[in-house]
Design an enzyme around this catalytic site. Sequence first.
Site, PDB file in Angstrom:
ATOM      1  N   ASP A  63      -6.851   4.332  -4.467  1.00  0.00           N
ATOM      2  CA  ASP A  63      -7.465   4.089  -3.163  1.00  0.00           C
ATOM      3  C   ASP A  63      -8.174   5.403  -2.790  1.00  0.00           C
ATOM      4  OD1 ASP A  63      -7.523   1.898  -0.989  1.00  0.00           O
ATOM      5  OD2 ASP A  63      -7.036   3.657   0.169  1.00  0.00           O
TER       6      ASP A  63
ATOM      7  N   LYS B  20       0.854  -1.188   0.000  1.00  0.00           N
ATOM      8  CA  LYS B  20       0.000   0.000   0.000  1.00  0.00           C
ATOM      9  C   LYS B  20       0.880   1.225   0.000  1.00  0.00           C
ATOM     10  CE  LYS B  20      -4.500   0.849   0.335  1.00  0.00           C
ATOM     11  NZ  LYS B  20      -5.570  -0.106   0.026  1.00  0.00           N
TER      12      LYS B  20
HETATM   13  N1  GLU Z   1      -7.241   0.200  -3.134  1.00  0.00           N
HETATM   14  C1  GLU Z   1      -8.022  -0.967  -3.450  1.00  0.00           C
HETATM   15  C2  GLU Z   1      -8.053  -1.906  -2.269  1.00  0.00           C
HETATM   16  O1  GLU Z   1      -7.912  -1.497  -1.133  1.00  0.00           O
HETATM   17  C3  GLU Z   1      -7.583  -1.624  -4.745  1.00  0.00           C
HETATM   18  C4  GLU Z   1      -6.160  -2.100  -4.777  1.00  0.00           C
HETATM   19  C5  GLU Z   1      -5.730  -2.591  -6.146  1.00  0.00           C
HETATM   20  O2  GLU Z   1      -6.509  -2.593  -7.069  1.00  0.00           O
HETATM   21  O3  GLU Z   1      -4.553  -2.966  -6.246  1.00  0.00           O
HETATM   22  O4  GLU Z   1      -8.307  -3.076  -2.402  1.00  0.00           O
END
Ligand code: GLU
Length: 440
Positions: free
Chosen positions: A164, A124
Amino acid sequence: MGTVIPSAEEMFRITGGAAPSEMNPWFNFLKLLERSAKVMGLDTGYYKILATPKRILEVQLPVKMDDGRIEVFVGWRVQHNDARGPCKGGIRYHPAVNEDEVKALAAWMSIKTAVVDIPYGGAKGGIRVDPHKLSPNELERLTRRFAWAIAPIIGVDRDIPAPDVYTSPREMAWIYDTYSQIVGYPEPGVITGKPLELGGSEGRKEATARGLQYTVEEAIKVLNIDPKKATAAVQGYGNAGYFSAKFMHELGMKVVAVSDSRGAIYNPDGLDPDAVLKHKKETGSVKDFPGATNIDPDPRVGNAKLLELDVDVLIPAAIENVITKENVDKIKAKIVAEAANGPTTPEADLVLHEKGILVIPDVLANAGGVTVSYFEWVQARTREWWDIETVRQKLRVRMTKSFRDIYNLHREKNIDMRTAAYWLAIDRIVAAMRLRGIWP
Ligand code: GLU
């Protein structure tokens, strides 16, 4: 084989956590990990690996503002685990972002990608910034600087970012371009959630909520709830919140309440999600929507009353820690479907389970987003594009299977849905770690 599992408190101290409270997401992840590890009898060594992020990069982000001043922001990219494949996870822009939060969000991605069995680990990113206070040009400079700063550790087979909270296809396009300029060729596989014109996937924008819809369809089946007679409330009206409201409405449910960071609205006859979105675009908030009543906003989370409504499906789709030991007793929903990451604290989670409320945990309920990101990555690498029906059908298959596997484990072992999800995921991650071995 190790035997004694060190406590979440101990692992929190070892990993340099800031303040061990119910509001610290990293502490909460460690508590969930400890709980699951005990239930499944996890080996201590693998437990310790999962309780420690693999790599943390903190970066300084100087940005030339429109008025000529230099402002300095701070950002992070945390890679939690890559035993099952390249790290994967979004980038968040929020004034409250901190290292412990990004660590937790990265760990949740490792669990999530294993829950839906896609060949990734977890990561993340985050920048501590209020994006609403920056002009589009300042945001572009900030985003490109961040992409440049994390470029040494990301890559199509290394770590693939995505959107996100408060980031969108626009930011993904800038990151795609910046990274491609650095390596010297277009690399669409380095990032997902891109605009369609740049190799994004059909269905990526709606994916989190679409996946959630498929799990809610399974949940109402096992609880014998008729969607045409059911009600829903949605906290948060960003991408995940709006589409969740829309899809619950499409299933035939009455969406009686929605909210955003500025307020919450209620109409017992049901709201039209598209009309509410139009109102939000025009006025900046869902509040004061014609025909609806404004309900109590909670200064911390945007609303409190909404969470306590007597609805069939409650969808927290905003931020962490909104269902806590303070308000969990007042939750009346039959199903809590977590579109947000970490909306329920571990303490509150146990109470929901005792109350017989079916929780579709974040690592399952919102995994549609990363699943369609995976589809986008596969399409980018093969240069072959799928239509929306193909995307939805493939997504439904994965979400439905994951729901059933977790639901069955929850019933069979008499454990809460979240612990069941962690069990399934940790089993898969540990199997990969065992096969690969510890080296050097
Ligand atoms: N931010 C989204 C999540 O928390 C998507 C992450 C992604 O697609 O890599 O799952």
